[in-house]
Design a protein around this motif. Structure first.
Motif, PDB file in Angstrom:
ATOM      1  N   SER A 600       0.829  -1.212   0.000  1.00 57.07           N
ATOM      2  CA  SER A 600       0.000   0.000   0.000  1.00 57.07           C
ATOM      3  C   SER A 600       0.864   1.263   0.000  1.00 57.07           C
ATOM      4  O   SER A 600       0.499   2.285  -0.595  1.00 57.07           O
ATOM      5  N   GLU A 601       2.026   1.159   0.635  1.00 59.19           N
ATOM      6  CA  GLU A 601       2.942   2.297   0.665  1.00 59.19           C
ATOM      7  C   GLU A 601       3.682   2.436  -0.665  1.00 59.19           C
ATOM      8  O   GLU A 601       3.843   3.540  -1.179  1.00 59.19           O
ATOM      9  N   ILE A 602       4.089   1.316  -1.236  1.00 61.12           N
ATOM     10  CA  ILE A 602       4.845   1.345  -2.495  1.00 61.12           C
ATOM     11  C   ILE A 602       4.005   1.914  -3.638  1.00 61.12           C
ATOM     12  O   ILE A 602       4.462   2.780  -4.396  1.00 61.12           O
ATOM     13  N   VAL A 603       2.777   1.428  -3.784  1.00 57.05           N
ATOM     14  CA  VAL A 603       1.940   1.838  -4.922  1.00 57.05           C
ATOM     15  C   VAL A 603       1.086   3.058  -4.601  1.00 57.05           C
ATOM     16  O   VAL A 603       0.378   3.580  -5.475  1.00 57.05           O
ATOM     17  N   ASP A 604       1.150   3.521  -3.336  1.00 53.70           N
ATOM     18  CA  ASP A 604       0.357   4.673  -2.894  1.00 53.70           C
ATOM     19  C   ASP A 604      -1.129   4.472  -3.215  1.00 53.70           C
ATOM     20  O   ASP A 604      -1.780   5.300  -3.841  1.00 53.70           O
ATOM     21  N   ARG A 605      -1.592   3.324  -2.794  1.00 54.11           N
ATOM     22  CA  ARG A 605      -3.002   2.974  -3.024  1.00 54.11           C
ATOM     23  C   ARG A 605      -3.644   2.518  -1.722  1.00 54.11           C
ATOM     24  O   ARG A 605      -2.974   2.014  -0.822  1.00 54.11           O
ATOM     25  N   GLU A 606      -4.968   2.659  -1.675  1.00 52.31           N
ATOM     26  CA  GLU A 606      -5.732   2.076  -0.573  1.00 52.31           C
ATOM     27  C   GLU A 606      -6.147   0.670  -0.997  1.00 52.31           C
ATOM     28  O   GLU A 606      -6.686   0.470  -2.092  1.00 52.31           O
ATOM     29  N   ILE A 607      -5.874  -0.307  -0.139  1.00 47.76           N
ATOM     30  CA  ILE A 607      -6.232  -1.700  -0.411  1.00 47.76           C
ATOM     31  C   ILE A 607      -7.185  -2.151   0.689  1.00 47.76           C
ATOM     32  O   ILE A 607      -6.838  -2.105   1.873  1.00 47.76           O
ATOM     33  N   ILE A 608      -8.364  -2.563   0.294  1.00 49.67           N
ATOM     34  CA  ILE A 608      -9.366  -2.998   1.280  1.00 49.67           C
ATOM     35  C   ILE A 608      -9.637  -4.479   1.095  1.00 49.67           C
ATOM     36  O   ILE A 608      -9.994  -4.931   0.002  1.00 49.67           O
ATOM     37  N   VAL A 609      -9.423  -5.240   2.165  1.00 51.36           N
ATOM     38  CA  VAL A 609      -9.633  -6.686   2.139  1.00 51.36           C
ATOM     39  C   VAL A 609     -10.736  -7.039   3.138  1.00 51.36           C
ATOM     40  O   VAL A 609     -10.664  -6.658   4.307  1.00 51.36           O
ATOM     41  N   ARG A 610     -11.722  -7.736   2.642  1.00 56.82           N
ATOM     42  CA  ARG A 610     -12.789  -8.238   3.513  1.00 56.82           C
ATOM     43  C   ARG A 610     -12.603  -9.745   3.664  1.00 56.82           C
ATOM     44  O   ARG A 610     -12.764 -10.502   2.711  1.00 56.82           O
ATOM     45  N   ASP A 611     -12.180 -10.174   4.860  1.00 63.54           N
ATOM     46  CA  ASP A 611     -12.062 -11.613   5.083  1.00 63.54           C
ATOM     47  C   ASP A 611     -13.309 -12.097   5.812  1.00 63.54           C
ATOM     48  O   ASP A 611     -14.286 -11.358   5.939  1.00 63.54           O
ATOM     49  N   ARG A 612     -13.306 -13.316   6.328  1.00 65.08           N
ATOM     50  CA  ARG A 612     -14.537 -13.873   6.890  1.00 65.08           C
ATOM     51  C   ARG A 612     -14.935 -13.206   8.206  1.00 65.08           C
ATOM     52  O   ARG A 612     -16.056 -13.389   8.679  1.00 65.08           O
ATOM     53  N   ASN A 613     -14.027 -12.450   8.800  1.00 68.46           N
ATOM     54  CA  ASN A 613     -14.301 -11.848  10.104  1.00 68.46           C
ATOM     55  C   ASN A 613     -14.513 -10.343  10.065  1.00 68.46           C
ATOM     56  O   ASN A 613     -15.322  -9.806  10.817  1.00 68.46           O
ATOM     57  N   ARG A 614     -13.770  -9.649   9.185  1.00 64.27           N
ATOM     58  CA  ARG A 614     -13.756  -8.194   9.286  1.00 64.27           C
ATOM     59  C   ARG A 614     -13.134  -7.587   8.043  1.00 64.27           C
ATOM     60  O   ARG A 614     -12.764  -8.286   7.103  1.00 64.27           O
ATOM     61  N   PHE A 615     -12.971  -6.251   8.066  1.00 59.47           N
ATOM     62  CA  PHE A 615     -12.291  -5.532   6.992  1.00 59.47           C
ATOM     63  C   PHE A 615     -10.906  -5.094   7.439  1.00 59.47           C
ATOM     64  O   PHE A 615     -10.694  -4.738   8.607  1.00 59.47           O
ATOM     65  N   HIS A 616     -10.003  -5.106   6.497  1.00 52.81           N
ATOM     66  CA  HIS A 616      -8.660  -4.565   6.688  1.00 52.81           C
ATOM     67  C   HIS A 616      -8.455  -3.478   5.641  1.00 52.81           C
ATOM     68  O   HIS A 616      -8.526  -3.752   4.441  1.00 52.81           O
ATOM     69  N   CYS A 617      -8.252  -2.267   6.090  1.00 51.50           N
ATOM     70  CA  CYS A 617      -8.022  -1.153   5.177  1.00 51.50           C
ATOM     71  C   CYS A 617      -6.536  -0.774   5.246  1.00 51.50           C
ATOM     72  O   CYS A 617      -6.078  -0.176   6.236  1.00 51.50           O
ATOM     73  N   PHE A 618      -5.785  -1.134   4.208  1.00 53.14           N
ATOM     74  CA  PHE A 618      -4.343  -0.875   4.161  1.00 53.14           C
ATOM     75  C   PHE A 618      -4.103   0.459   3.456  1.00 53.14           C
ATOM     76  O   PHE A 618      -4.583   0.684   2.343  1.00 53.14           O
ATOM     77  N   LYS A 619      -3.331   1.309   4.125  1.00 54.75           N
ATOM     78  CA  LYS A 619      -3.066   2.634   3.556  1.00 54.75           C
ATOM     79  C   LYS A 619      -1.768   3.175   4.129  1.00 54.75           C
ATOM     80  O   LYS A 619      -1.574   3.171   5.352  1.00 54.75           O
ATOM     81  N   GLN A 620      -0.889   3.580   3.232  1.00 54.18           N
ATOM     82  CA  GLN A 620       0.387   4.179   3.626  1.00 54.18           C
ATOM     83  C   GLN A 620       1.137   3.343   4.668  1.00 54.18           C
ATOM     84  O   GLN A 620       1.658   3.866   5.653  1.00 54.18           O
ATOM     85  N   GLY A 621       1.151   2.033   4.451  1.00 54.74           N
ATOM     86  CA  GLY A 621       1.959   1.152   5.277  1.00 54.74           C
ATOM     87  C   GLY A 621       1.343   0.696   6.578  1.00 54.74           C
ATOM     88  O   GLY A 621       2.027   0.068   7.405  1.00 54.74           O
ATOM     89  N   SER A 622       0.063   0.986   6.795  1.00 53.89           N
ATOM     90  CA  SER A 622      -0.579   0.535   8.041  1.00 53.89           C
ATOM     91  C   SER A 622      -1.959  -0.026   7.727  1.00 53.89           C
ATOM     92  O   SER A 622      -2.484   0.144   6.625  1.00 53.89           O
ATOM     93  N   CYS A 623      -2.530  -0.703   8.719  1.00 51.07           N
ATOM     94  CA  CYS A 623      -3.853  -1.310   8.542  1.00 51.07           C
ATOM     95  C   CYS A 623      -4.808  -0.799   9.606  1.00 51.07           C
ATOM     96  O   CYS A 623      -4.413  -0.560  10.756  1.00 51.07           O
ATOM     97  N   SER A 624      -6.075  -0.668   9.205  1.00 53.85           N
ATOM     98  CA  SER A 624      -7.098  -0.142  10.121  1.00 53.85           C
ATOM     99  C   SER A 624      -7.309  -1.031  11.333  1.00 53.85           C
ATOM    100  O   SER A 624      -7.825  -0.583  12.365  1.00 53.85           O
ATOM    101  N   CYS A 625      -6.909  -2.307  11.247  1.00 54.34           N
ATOM    102  CA  CYS A 625      -7.127  -3.222  12.373  1.00 54.34           C
ATOM    103  C   CYS A 625      -6.092  -3.031  13.479  1.00 54.34           C
ATOM    104  O   CYS A 625      -6.225  -3.621  14.559  1.00 54.34           O
ATOM    105  N   GLY A 626      -5.074  -2.245  13.201  1.00 51.38           N
ATOM    106  CA  GLY A 626      -4.023  -2.062  14.198  1.00 51.38           C
ATOM    107  C   GLY A 626      -3.282  -3.355  14.500  1.00 51.38           C
ATOM    108  O   GLY A 626      -2.762  -3.529  15.607  1.00 51.38           O
ATOM    109  N   ASP A 627      -3.231  -4.246  13.524  1.00 51.89           N
ATOM    110  CA  ASP A 627      -2.577  -5.553  13.643  1.00 51.89           C
ATOM    111  C   ASP A 627      -3.197  -6.419  14.745  1.00 51.89           C
ATOM    112  O   ASP A 627      -2.538  -7.286  15.312  1.00 51.89           O
ATOM    113  N   TYR A 628      -4.477  -6.182  15.012  1.00 47.43           N
ATOM    114  CA  TYR A 628      -5.200  -6.975  16.017  1.00 47.43           C
ATOM    115  C   TYR A 628      -6.419  -7.570  15.327  1.00 47.43           C
ATOM    116  O   TYR A 628      -7.424  -6.905  15.113  1.00 47.43           O
ATOM    117  N   TRP A 629      -6.261  -8.863  14.930  1.00 43.37           N
ATOM    118  CA  TRP A 629      -7.397  -9.481  14.244  1.00 43.37           C
ATOM    119  C   TRP A 629      -7.409 -10.992  14.428  1.00 43.37           C
ATOM    120  O   TRP A 629      -6.459 -11.534  14.948  1.00 43.37           O
TER     121      TRP A 629
END
Length: 629
Positions: A600-629
């Protein structure tokens, strides 16, 4: 008989209630009297005064005469009035039948029907239709069949409206074979007939049978299309639902609010944001934005497609919100890792006077679980009953076990299960098992799997988790034993699948997939990305490859995970800066999670992944889950 009726005791100026003498009634007084009787005795008294005043009984409200005399011993009295006036009495009895059929006690319509037959009232098709409606409301097939026998006896089988009612009644009461036999025997059918059959096939879960009938229809309505779309959604076949919707548009039909809700639900299931946005625009053009159900489904669609801001926008623009609206938004914020905002929204909900329900608390407990807010979760769970009188359901207990297990409080979670007032199910024990995997507790994992083998013996996920726990501990013999147990029981591992939707086209990948038309380009782009990732400090986490193979082989497995293939496909086929949205049927692995942060940091893009439990929003090298999932 009429001449012998006693003159009523009426109130007039200068006379007491005890006065029982005949008076010349003014026109206004007379009109008032004939409109305000409630009981048969009052009707008889008024009728007597009309006769003594030489006023024709034709001024009596005949519909009211039937409603007052129906289901009483005065039925024949009403018949005498009709005969005196040379009026077709069935018309007025039908009015009462209709009122009874639409009342809180529709069985009265059935009673009145038998009373009409006892007094030789010539019934007509309207009579039968109202009684059939009452039978349908009561799910009374016994009397429904009797009415159908009258329909056959009177030769009304060619009445299409009546026959549609009979087919609908039979199907609604569970006699689908009888309904299908009538349907097949009908010489004439209209679109309503076909829609009835399709609707009930869908309700029975036979969506394929419904679709076969749908394809045979000589004529279709919006309801026909909508029934099929909704049917495929209910049977967890959203792709088929969207396929029918495309056909509907090509056929020139415009959907209504029910159609919009069904299509939005399908978009949510497959993550088709582009179509969801288009349906949103269509909904606004048609004025559906005032429909609360449409708005609630829009919120759900945007949330499940990873567009939290759009969901917020719909929610804030709603003129009126229900508890469903608030609960959907709280649940959505929880899934996206915005736990603090979810709790704040709950406070706002309470301040506006909306009372939470059990679904609201599922969202709150999920929010606490996803962010490790253990104390807040305990407080919400306790307040359900104490503050709102809501008895926790099994889902709430599952949320609490998940919350405690994720936080590493495995013994407390085990004790919580032991003291539950209801029997724990597979979801509860599965939540504990998941925590055991995260915190590497083999002993509790083995206890959980014992229960799960009884509660949900064909769920492959639980066996895979235990197998992975053993593999992580390098207990390869135990890993092999679990795999053998799966084979012996016929349990097959669900392959990991990831979906990315690009310009309306759905691209699906499985691990190691080389069948995609762009496989070579995807592999080449991944190699280029990998070099850049390693320069940023990325190191492949081969610990997640729980196979007893060489490190180099483990890396190859890692690089071919389905979500990585889906991501690269999305990057190749979308514009610079465009968000890539991926849906995965299993939990995203630790290595893919770490890789996506770097990418997400390399391509300067927002990447949103929906797995079976929740969403992970990757942006500028970090994830919305705070690495707690």
């Amino acid at each position: 008989m009429i001449n012998s009726i006693i003159t009523p005791k009426l109130n007039y100026p200068h006379h007491t209630k005890q006065d029982n003498i005949h008076m010349n009634l003014s026109e206004s007084t007379l009109n008032n009297l004939v409109q305000n009787f409630t009981y048969p005795i009052e009707l008889k008294q008024i009728h007597a005064n009309l006769i003594k005043s030489s006023v024709s009984p034709s001024i009596l409200p005949l519909k009211k005469v039937t409603s007052v005399c129906a289901l009483t011993t005065n039925f024949s009295y009403a018949q005498q009035i009709f005969r005196c006036l040379n009026k077709p009495e069935v018309i007025f009895w039908n009015c009462s039948l209709r009122d009874f059929a639409e009342s809180k006690n529709p069985f009265n319509a059935i009673l009145l029907f038998y009373q009409m037959r006892e007094h030789n009232v010539c019934i007509d098709s309207f009579t039968c239709s109202y009684v059939l409606k009452a039978c349908k409301e009561l799910h009374d097939l016994v009397h429904g069949r009797i009415i159908f026998s009258y329909i056959e006896k009177l030769g009304y089988q060619k009445d299409l409206f009546l026959m549609n009612l009979v087919v609908h009644l039979y199907a609604s009461c569970g006699d689908f074979d009888g309904a299908r036999m009538l349907f097949d025997q009908m010489v004439e059918k209209d679109v309503v007939t076909w829609n009835i059959m399709i609707t009930h096939l869908v309700k029975r879960g036979d969506v394929d049978g419904a679709y076969e009938l749908f394809k045979e229809m000589p004529e279709r309505s919006v309801r026909s299309w909508t029934s099929m779309i909704a049917g495929f959604v209910q049977c967890c076949r959203p792709k088929d639902a969207l396929g029918v919707f495309v056909e509907m548009e090509e056929a020139g039909f415009r959907g209504n609010e029910v159609t919009v809700v069904a299509v939005l639900a399908a978009c949510a299931d497959v993550g088709d944001l582009d179509l969801g946005k288009r349906i949103h625009q269509y909904s606004n053009r048609m004025g559906f934005e005032r429909n609360i159900r449409v708005c609630n489904t829009l919120i759900d669609m945007y949330i499940k497609c990873g567009c939290l801001d759009a969901a917020r926008g719909v929610f804030r623009e709603m003129k009126k919100r229900t508890v469903v609206s608030w609960s959907a938004m709280i649940q959505g914020l929880a899934m996206h890792g915005a736990a603090e905002e979810a709790l704040k929204l709950f406070s706002e909900m309470i301040q506006t006077g909306v009372r939470p329900n059990d679904v609201t608390f599922i969202g709150l407990l999920h929010a606490c679980s996803h962010m490790g807010l253990v104390n807040a979760g305990r407080e919400f769970f306790a307040s359900m009953n104490t503050d709102y009188g809501i008895t926790p359901r099994i889902e709430h207990y599952g949320c609490m076990v998940d919350l405690l297990s994720r936080a590493g409080l495995l013994q407390e979670a085990r004790e919580f299960i032991r003291t539950m007032p209801i029997q724990p199910n597979g979801v509860v024990w599965g939540a504990l098992l998941g925590g055991c995997q995260v915190h590497k507790n083999i002993e509790l994992a083995e206890e959980a799997i014992k229960h799960l083998q009884d509660l949900d013996p064909l769920n492959d996920g639980y066996y895979i988790v235990l197998s992975n726990i053993y593999a992580d501990a390098k207990r390869w013999e135990d890993t092999a034993r679990v795999r053998k147990l799966m084979r012996d029981r016929g349990v097959k591992k669900t392959p990991g699948r990831s979906i990315v939707t690009i310009k309306g086209a759905v691209h699906e990948f499985v691990a190691g997939d080389d069948t995609h038309p762009q496989s070579n380009e995807i592999a080449q782009t991944w190699d280029e990305l990998l070099q850049l990732m390693k320069s940023k400090g990325y190191e492949p986490n081969t610990d997640v490859v729980l196979l007893d193979v060489e490190e180099s082989e483990k890396e190859k497995f890692l690089y071919r995970h389905s979500e990585k293939l889906a991501l690269v496909s999305g990057l190749i086929n979308t514009s610079e800066g465009e968000t890539v949205r991926i849906m995965k049927n299993l939990r995203v692995c630790e290595d893919c999670h770490a890789a996506f942060k770097v990418i997400s940091e390399i391509v300067d893009r927002e990447i949103i992944v929906r797995d079976r439990n929740r969403f992970h929003c990757f942006k500028q090298g970090s994830c919305s889950c705070g690495d707690y999932w």
